[in-house]
Design a protein around this motif. Sequence first.
Motif, PDB file in Angstrom:
ATOM      1  N   ILE A 106       0.862  -1.188   0.000  1.00  0.00           N
ATOM      2  CA  ILE A 106       0.000   0.000   0.000  1.00  0.00           C
ATOM      3  C   ILE A 106       0.892   1.229   0.000  1.00  0.00           C
ATOM      4  CG2 ILE A 106      -1.862  -1.117   1.294  1.00  0.00           C
ATOM      5  CD1 ILE A 106      -0.783   0.547   3.758  1.00  0.00           C
ATOM      6  N   GLU A 107       0.283   2.399  -0.208  1.00  0.00           N
ATOM      7  CA  GLU A 107       0.982   3.667  -0.017  1.00  0.00           C
ATOM      8  C   GLU A 107       0.532   4.263   1.315  1.00  0.00           C
ATOM      9  OE1 GLU A 107       0.614   6.288  -3.368  1.00  0.00           O
ATOM     10  OE2 GLU A 107       0.877   4.624  -4.807  1.00  0.00           O
ATOM     11  N   LEU A 108       1.455   4.865   2.036  1.00  0.00           N
ATOM     12  CA  LEU A 108       1.132   5.412   3.351  1.00  0.00           C
ATOM     13  C   LEU A 108       0.110   6.534   3.267  1.00  0.00           C
ATOM     14  CD1 LEU A 108       4.622   5.355   5.111  1.00  0.00           C
ATOM     15  CD2 LEU A 108       2.648   3.867   5.532  1.00  0.00           C
ATOM     16  N   HIS A 109       0.087   7.242   2.145  1.00  0.00           N
ATOM     17  CA  HIS A 109      -0.924   8.291   1.965  1.00  0.00           C
ATOM     18  C   HIS A 109      -2.331   7.699   2.041  1.00  0.00           C
ATOM     19  CE1 HIS A 109      -3.111  11.690   0.249  1.00  0.00           C
ATOM     20  NE2 HIS A 109      -3.645  10.834  -0.610  1.00  0.00           N
ATOM     21  N   GLU A 110      -2.522   6.528   1.413  1.00  0.00           N
ATOM     22  CA  GLU A 110      -3.828   5.863   1.443  1.00  0.00           C
ATOM     23  C   GLU A 110      -4.189   5.478   2.874  1.00  0.00           C
ATOM     24  OE1 GLU A 110      -3.756   3.405  -2.752  1.00  0.00           O
ATOM     25  OE2 GLU A 110      -2.590   2.621  -1.079  1.00  0.00           O
ATOM     26  N   LEU A 111      -3.228   4.929   3.593  1.00  0.00           N
ATOM     27  CA  LEU A 111      -3.458   4.512   4.976  1.00  0.00           C
ATOM     28  C   LEU A 111      -3.794   5.717   5.845  1.00  0.00           C
ATOM     29  CD1 LEU A 111      -3.385   2.449   7.270  1.00  0.00           C
ATOM     30  CD2 LEU A 111      -0.889   2.734   7.356  1.00  0.00           C
ATOM     31  N   GLU A 112      -3.085   6.798   5.623  1.00  0.00           N
ATOM     32  CA  GLU A 112      -3.299   7.993   6.441  1.00  0.00           C
ATOM     33  C   GLU A 112      -4.707   8.558   6.255  1.00  0.00           C
ATOM     34  OE1 GLU A 112       0.039  10.568   7.431  1.00  0.00           O
ATOM     35  OE2 GLU A 112      -0.946  12.057   6.184  1.00  0.00           O
ATOM     36  N   GLN A 113      -5.141   8.696   5.026  1.00  0.00           N
ATOM     37  CA  GLN A 113      -6.476   9.231   4.774  1.00  0.00           C
ATOM     38  C   GLN A 113      -7.556   8.305   5.341  1.00  0.00           C
ATOM     39  OE1 GLN A 113      -7.598  12.251   3.121  1.00  0.00           O
ATOM     40  NE2 GLN A 113      -5.514  12.791   3.694  1.00  0.00           N
ATOM     41  N   ALA A 114      -7.350   6.997   5.237  1.00  0.00           N
ATOM     42  CA  ALA A 114      -8.328   6.044   5.770  1.00  0.00           C
ATOM     43  C   ALA A 114      -8.386   6.116   7.300  1.00  0.00           C
ATOM     44  CB  ALA A 114      -7.965   4.629   5.322  1.00  0.00           C
ATOM     45  N   LEU A 115      -7.240   6.283   7.947  1.00  0.00           N
ATOM     46  CA  LEU A 115      -7.222   6.407   9.407  1.00  0.00           C
ATOM     47  C   LEU A 115      -7.877   7.710   9.854  1.00  0.00           C
ATOM     48  CD1 LEU A 115      -3.658   5.050  10.236  1.00  0.00           C
ATOM     49  CD2 LEU A 115      -5.826   4.053  10.977  1.00  0.00           C
ATOM     50  N   MET A 116      -7.675   8.773   9.101  1.00  0.00           N
ATOM     51  CA  MET A 116      -8.314  10.039   9.450  1.00  0.00           C
ATOM     52  C   MET A 116      -9.833   9.915   9.380  1.00  0.00           C
ATOM     53  SD  MET A 116      -5.708  12.746   7.590  1.00  0.00           S
ATOM     54  CE  MET A 116      -6.081  14.235   8.484  1.00  0.00           C
ATOM     55  N   ARG A 117     -10.317   9.184   8.396  1.00  0.00           N
ATOM     56  CA  ARG A 117     -11.764   8.952   8.320  1.00  0.00           C
ATOM     57  C   ARG A 117     -12.222   8.077   9.488  1.00  0.00           C
ATOM     58  NH1 ARG A 117     -10.453   8.648   2.759  1.00  0.00           N
ATOM     59  NH2 ARG A 117     -10.264   6.373   2.870  1.00  0.00           N
ATOM     60  N   ARG A 118     -11.469   7.035   9.799  1.00  0.00           N
ATOM     61  CA  ARG A 118     -11.837   6.132  10.895  1.00  0.00           C
ATOM     62  C   ARG A 118     -11.908   6.892  12.221  1.00  0.00           C
ATOM     63  NH1 ARG A 118     -11.079   0.572  12.285  1.00  0.00           N
ATOM     64  NH2 ARG A 118     -11.388   0.197  10.053  1.00  0.00           N
ATOM     65  N   TRP A 119     -10.986   7.821  12.408  1.00  0.00           N
ATOM     66  CA  TRP A 119     -10.909   8.561  13.667  1.00  0.00           C
ATOM     67  C   TRP A 119     -11.713   9.859  13.652  1.00  0.00           C
ATOM     68  CZ3 TRP A 119      -4.967   7.535  13.664  1.00  0.00           C
ATOM     69  CH2 TRP A 119      -4.727   6.245  14.182  1.00  0.00           C
ATOM     70  N   HIS A 120     -12.470  10.080  12.573  1.00  0.00           N
ATOM     71  CA  HIS A 120     -13.365  11.240  12.479  1.00  0.00           C
ATOM     72  C   HIS A 120     -12.599  12.553  12.661  1.00  0.00           C
ATOM     73  CE1 HIS A 120     -16.591   8.302  12.695  1.00  0.00           C
ATOM     74  NE2 HIS A 120     -16.011   7.807  13.763  1.00  0.00           N
ATOM     75  N   LEU A 121     -11.431  12.636  12.039  1.00  0.00           N
ATOM     76  CA  LEU A 121     -10.690  13.891  12.085  1.00  0.00           C
ATOM     77  C   LEU A 121     -11.397  14.926  11.219  1.00  0.00           C
ATOM     78  CD1 LEU A 121      -8.630  12.163  13.573  1.00  0.00           C
ATOM     79  CD2 LEU A 121      -6.830  13.272  12.251  1.00  0.00           C
ATOM     80  N   PRO A 122     -11.161  16.219  11.483  1.00  0.00           N
ATOM     81  CA  PRO A 122     -11.903  17.280  10.786  1.00  0.00           C
ATOM     82  C   PRO A 122     -11.755  17.211   9.270  1.00  0.00           C
ATOM     83  CG  PRO A 122     -10.713  18.172  12.672  1.00  0.00           C
ATOM     84  CD  PRO A 122     -10.254  16.760  12.511  1.00  0.00           C
ATOM     85  N   ALA A 123     -12.835  17.507   8.576  1.00  0.00           N
ATOM     86  CA  ALA A 123     -12.841  17.438   7.109  1.00  0.00           C
ATOM     87  C   ALA A 123     -11.821  18.393   6.497  1.00  0.00           C
ATOM     88  CB  ALA A 123     -14.238  17.742   6.585  1.00  0.00           C
ATOM     89  N   LEU A 124     -11.712  19.604   7.067  1.00  0.00           N
ATOM     90  CA  LEU A 124     -10.753  20.569   6.527  1.00  0.00           C
ATOM     91  C   LEU A 124      -9.329  20.061   6.713  1.00  0.00           C
ATOM     92  CD1 LEU A 124     -10.096  23.287   5.260  1.00  0.00           C
ATOM     93  CD2 LEU A 124     -10.220  24.324   7.533  1.00  0.00           C
ATOM     94  N   LEU A 125      -9.041  19.476   7.852  1.00  0.00           N
ATOM     95  CA  LEU A 125      -7.707  18.929   8.100  1.00  0.00           C
ATOM     96  C   LEU A 125      -7.398  17.809   7.119  1.00  0.00           C
ATOM     97  CD1 LEU A 125      -5.204  18.978   9.965  1.00  0.00           C
ATOM     98  CD2 LEU A 125      -6.346  17.246  11.365  1.00  0.00           C
TER      99      LEU A 125
END
Length: 279
Positions: A198-217
């Motif tokens: 995988i690419e870490l960028h993909e993992l990062e965006q998926a984790l941000m969604r899982r953790w409900h981080l702010p949409a703007l961030l």
Amino acid sequence: MPGTARLRITRPLPTLDAWVNAFASAEIPVLAETAAEINSLRELEDDVDAHQLTGLVTSDPLMSLKVLAFAGELRRGRLTNDTETVTAALVLMGISPFFRNFSDQPTLEERLADNEEALLGLSRVLQRAERASRFALSFAAHRADPDAAVITGAALLHDFAEMLLWVHAPDLALEIARRQEADSTLRSAVAQREVLGIELHELEQALMRRWHLPALLMRITDDKHARDNKVRCVYLAVRLARHLAHGWDNAALPDDLNDIAELLNLNPAHTLKLLHEFD
């Protein structure tokens, strides 16, 4: 929010979802200095405010990540806006709940005590993130961007998946680093896909969604939106910090300089002078 299990991955996982599930359930350690300072301030809880805690939390990318993820969980089901900054997250949760939930943190130094090479690799990523956040803040301030705090936080967190890889899968992180050291033309995304699948960028965006981080961030951290000037502040700050890890004579710096000069609406000579001041 992040889990509490200790995790050590030695082989690539089969899918992106498997990586997300593993990282989401894992305990995230923070810098020993951060953990000690939180415990020290807890004894002075009545005299501590959100501004003071913000300085502490934002000096540590992984601590910032944990606070934002915790706030994301608190927001679920509430009629409240995204807590786009660490300060907003701290105000949402309150001082006493912060100390109740974040005292006695596990530390990076303890977690990687048996792997000095991995701890050094992680330290380099953390230092690069701190440098990128300073550049991003400077760019945003120069542009008088009202979202300067979010931009700064996005630069600090831009590579948090890489940080977590050093923590949870240090052998794989070292393998990526070795391949890139052996081949200076090997792009990070290619090396990651070769080693991790995988690419870490993909993992990062998926984790941000899982953790409900702010949409703007999430948007500002996503280089795919690089035409947006907020994203460009972060993207160019991160790129510059990455290149400067190899010194001010890095061959990629002239391109960085031209792109940053365009962003700031300055000539390259003035931009170079400013970058030295920012650094």
